[in-house]
Write a protein that holds these residues in place. Structure first.
Motif, PDB file in Angstrom:
ATOM      1  N   MET A 102      25.676  -5.861  25.774  1.00 47.16           N
ATOM      2  CA  MET A 102      25.268  -6.272  27.254  1.00 47.16           C
ATOM      3  C   MET A 102      24.789  -5.347  28.087  1.00 47.16           C
ATOM      4  O   MET A 102      25.757  -4.395  28.293  1.00 47.16           O
ATOM      5  N   LEU A 103      23.713  -5.084  28.696  1.00 46.46           N
ATOM      6  CA  LEU A 103      23.356  -4.299  29.531  1.00 46.46           C
ATOM      7  C   LEU A 103      23.748  -4.596  30.991  1.00 46.46           C
ATOM      8  O   LEU A 103      23.086  -5.855  31.413  1.00 46.46           O
ATOM      9  N   ILE A 104      24.493  -3.696  31.834  1.00 49.66           N
ATOM     10  CA  ILE A 104      24.668  -4.085  33.241  1.00 49.66           C
ATOM     11  C   ILE A 104      24.449  -3.017  34.117  1.00 49.66           C
ATOM     12  O   ILE A 104      24.216  -1.833  33.735  1.00 49.66           O
ATOM     13  N   GLU A 105      24.417  -3.301  35.528  1.00 41.68           N
ATOM     14  CA  GLU A 105      23.912  -2.320  36.286  1.00 41.68           C
ATOM     15  C   GLU A 105      25.001  -1.183  36.317  1.00 41.68           C
ATOM     16  O   GLU A 105      26.298  -1.569  36.306  1.00 41.68           O
ATOM     17  N   ARG A 106      24.705  -0.073  36.430  1.00 41.20           N
ATOM     18  CA  ARG A 106      25.875   1.218  36.625  1.00 41.20           C
ATOM     19  C   ARG A 106      26.486   0.953  38.023  1.00 41.20           C
ATOM     20  O   ARG A 106      25.902   0.895  38.946  1.00 41.20           O
ATOM     21  N   SER A 107      27.774   0.966  37.900  1.00 40.74           N
ATOM     22  CA  SER A 107      28.699   0.726  39.227  1.00 40.74           C
ATOM     23  C   SER A 107      28.605   2.238  39.845  1.00 40.74           C
ATOM     24  O   SER A 107      28.879   3.144  39.129  1.00 40.74           O
ATOM     25  N   ILE A 108      28.660   2.413  41.254  1.00 39.98           N
ATOM     26  CA  ILE A 108      28.484   3.622  41.810  1.00 39.98           C
ATOM     27  C   ILE A 108      29.661   3.678  42.632  1.00 39.98           C
ATOM     28  O   ILE A 108      29.983   4.780  43.095  1.00 39.98           O
ATOM     29  N   GLU A 109      30.807   2.744  42.607  1.00 41.74           N
ATOM     30  CA  GLU A 109      31.902   2.929  43.311  1.00 41.74           C
ATOM     31  C   GLU A 109      32.962   3.258  42.372  1.00 41.74           C
ATOM     32  O   GLU A 109      33.288   2.502  41.243  1.00 41.74           O
TER      33      GLU A 109
END
Length: 217
Positions: A102-109
């Motif tokens: 599954m592709l998810i948005e990259r976390s920046i935190e």
């Protein structure tokens, strides 16, 4: 409706004899799924590039952001959800259950925290969520003590000098003695020895640096 994953329902699928190709079921961020057939030894970067080429021919492609803004997420062999930031890893290294990615948005935190928790889970053979659900006073006391020790070590290292930090990261492997050890005296030639060093990451990888070093015995 998402079809049944094409990977066999066997626990040792990824440890068995490798085949030439593996079929993946990829869940995209724009609410569609894409079946994909890739090489057994393909890395995640190759999988993502093939996914984007295939997704460009499908509906809702305009809802996707840049390819670098997504990371893969899957269920690992410990039945724990895991995110992968290192796209140089191969499929046979991460071993997604039933070949579902599954592709998810990259976390920046705090991007490294999830990766660290995943590595700890693989090291101890148990998910960290299982430890959080424990109600044992002994376990909680042990974790508290280990946390205090780690914090004290962190404070002590932050107050160290640059030389001490250098020695910690790159501990010397040479004997810290003012004189030459007796085991090396017999190997000296006129109180000298030759140091041969290969210089890497240069235009000429075969360059050898030969230094004649004098030693005071």
């Amino acid at each position: 409706m998402v079809p049944v994953p094409s990977c066999p329902y066997t626990w040792d699928y990824w440890t068995a004899e490798p085949s030439d190709y593996v079929e993946l079921t990829c869940l995209m961020p724009n609410s569609i799924y894409l079946p994909l057939t890739v090489s057994w030894d393909a890395n995640l970067q190759d999988v993502k590039e093939e996914l984007w080429e295939l997704a460009a021919k499908q509906p809702l492609f305009g809802m996707l952001h840049e390819m670098t803004g997504y990371v893969f997420k899957f269920i690992n062999s410990l039945a724990v959800s895991e995110e992968v930031d290192d796209e140089n890893k191969r499929l046979r290294d991460i071993r997604p259950v039933f070949g579902v990615l599954m592709l998810i948005e990259r976390s920046i935190e705090r991007p490294g925290e999830h990766l660290l928790n995943t590595q700890i889970s693989h090291l101890i053979g148990k998910g960290l969520n299982e430890f959080d659900s424990l109600r044992s006073s002994e376990v909680n006391d042990f974790r508290k003590r280990m946390r205090y020790i780690a914090e004290e070590s962190l404070i002590r290292r932050s107050q160290s000098t640059r030389l001490e930090r250098l020695r910690y990261h790159y501990p010397p492997r040479l004997a810290d003695l003012p004189t030459v050890p007796t085991t090396l005296i017999s190997h000296l030639n006129n109180n000298c020895f030759i140091l041969v060093t290969k210089v890497g990451n240069t235009e000429c990888n075969d360059l050898l640096l030969i230094v004649l070093v004098s030693s005071n015995v």
